[in-house]
Design a protein around this motif. Sequence first.
Motif, PDB file in Angstrom:
ATOM      1  N   UNK A 183       0.738  -1.275   0.104  1.00 35.96           N
ATOM      2  CA  UNK A 183       0.186  -0.104  -0.178  1.00 35.96           C
ATOM      3  C   UNK A 183       0.807   0.890   0.023  1.00 35.96           C
ATOM      4  N   UNK A 184       2.125   0.945  -0.463  1.00 37.53           N
ATOM      5  CA  UNK A 184       2.652   2.266  -1.188  1.00 37.53           C
ATOM      6  C   UNK A 184       2.936   3.308  -1.701  1.00 37.53           C
ATOM      7  N   UNK A 185       2.317   2.479  -3.191  1.00 35.01           N
ATOM      8  CA  UNK A 185       1.712   2.803  -4.154  1.00 35.01           C
ATOM      9  C   UNK A 185       0.253   1.678  -4.982  1.00 35.01           C
ATOM     10  N   UNK A 186      -0.336   2.674  -5.589  1.00 34.13           N
ATOM     11  CA  UNK A 186      -1.574   2.198  -5.864  1.00 34.13           C
ATOM     12  C   UNK A 186      -1.128   1.409  -7.420  1.00 34.13           C
ATOM     13  N   UNK A 187      -2.476   0.293  -7.699  1.00 35.96           N
ATOM     14  CA  UNK A 187      -2.496  -0.104  -8.980  1.00 35.96           C
ATOM     15  C   UNK A 187      -2.875   0.594 -10.043  1.00 35.96           C
ATOM     16  N   UNK A 188      -2.898   1.002 -11.322  1.00 36.97           N
ATOM     17  CA  UNK A 188      -3.451   1.499 -12.552  1.00 36.97           C
ATOM     18  C   UNK A 188      -5.021   1.246 -12.986  1.00 36.97           C
ATOM     19  N   UNK A 189      -5.118  -0.147 -12.716  1.00 36.27           N
ATOM     20  CA  UNK A 189      -5.692  -0.736 -13.053  1.00 36.27           C
ATOM     21  C   UNK A 189      -5.186  -2.684 -12.429  1.00 36.27           C
ATOM     22  N   UNK A 190      -7.140  -3.262 -12.572  1.00 37.95           N
ATOM     23  CA  UNK A 190      -6.813  -4.248 -11.714  1.00 37.95           C
ATOM     24  C   UNK A 190      -7.648  -4.305 -10.573  1.00 37.95           C
ATOM     25  N   UNK A 191      -7.519  -5.404  -9.496  1.00 38.21           N
ATOM     26  CA  UNK A 191      -7.784  -5.723  -8.024  1.00 38.21           C
ATOM     27  C   UNK A 191      -6.533  -5.865  -7.433  1.00 38.21           C
ATOM     28  N   UNK A 192      -7.073  -6.006  -6.289  1.00 40.96           N
ATOM     29  CA  UNK A 192      -6.085  -5.699  -5.288  1.00 40.96           C
ATOM     30  C   UNK A 192      -7.010  -6.145  -3.588  1.00 40.96           C
ATOM     31  N   UNK A 193      -7.258  -6.819  -3.239  1.00 39.72           N
ATOM     32  CA  UNK A 193      -7.953  -6.825  -1.742  1.00 39.72           C
ATOM     33  C   UNK A 193      -7.138  -7.969  -0.857  1.00 39.72           C
ATOM     34  N   UNK A 194      -6.938  -7.842   0.301  1.00 43.27           N
ATOM     35  CA  UNK A 194      -6.647  -8.080   1.462  1.00 43.27           C
ATOM     36  C   UNK A 194      -8.004  -8.673   2.212  1.00 43.27           C
ATOM     37  N   UNK A 195      -7.763  -9.785   2.700  1.00 46.31           N
ATOM     38  CA  UNK A 195      -8.471 -10.549   3.512  1.00 46.31           C
ATOM     39  C   UNK A 195      -9.739  -9.891   2.675  1.00 46.31           C
TER      40      UNK A 195
END
Length: 232
Positions: free
Chosen positions: A66-78
């Motif tokens: 979480x130091x940078x953000x994605x430009x696309x796609x999904x990222x789920x934590x728990x």
Amino acid sequence: MAEAPTHEPRAPRTVIAMRGVSKTYPAATPVTALRDATLEIRTGEMVAITGPSGSGKSTLLNILGLLDTASGGTYAMDGVDVRTLGERERTRLRATRLGFVFQSFHLVPYLTCLRNVQLPLVHTRHPRAQRRERAERALRSVGLGHRISARPTTLSGGERQRVALARAVVHEPSVLLCDEPTGNLDSANTDQVMKLLRALVTPERTVVVVTHERDVAERADRELRVVDGHVV
């Protein structure tokens, strides 16, 4: 007489799930560092992320942390899509669920080992005495209970990295992210740090290690290789 209940170990669960994650940095000629990255990481495992220089390893780790953000796609934590979170929520998640270890240690040189390790607890509700006790316990766990009053400038490279490890886990994170944690260490200290990292893996804690060292990667349970921004 009734039999005592048995407690089955918890089954590993997916703590990190990425689907089609990309990262493009704007410039006169945009640079795409990640392309359609898809991966799952479970609790209770050590995962190595490898790949050549410039392949996207550090970008991937920064997004995981979480130091940078994605430009696309999904990222789920728990199960929580972190892209839907505001900056305050991301900061809270980073401070409570994640621990970080870096190649260059990032210790504050004028603070003692004890004070360095206490830093992740400064803005928590823990009383001062409890913060000290937890920091001392973390230092003892990495074999440095006798160095609590020392400053980083008086320590060897291996000792500095062990202090950094203690600081990374003092708040009991569920995911420990390590960026080339043995890159500045000789073989003996590399072995010691890797044994400590291995010991930090628990049924509720996952360790992710970015490394270019083959012997380090081979100590992990799984290896994710990043090539030209793709996770393979």
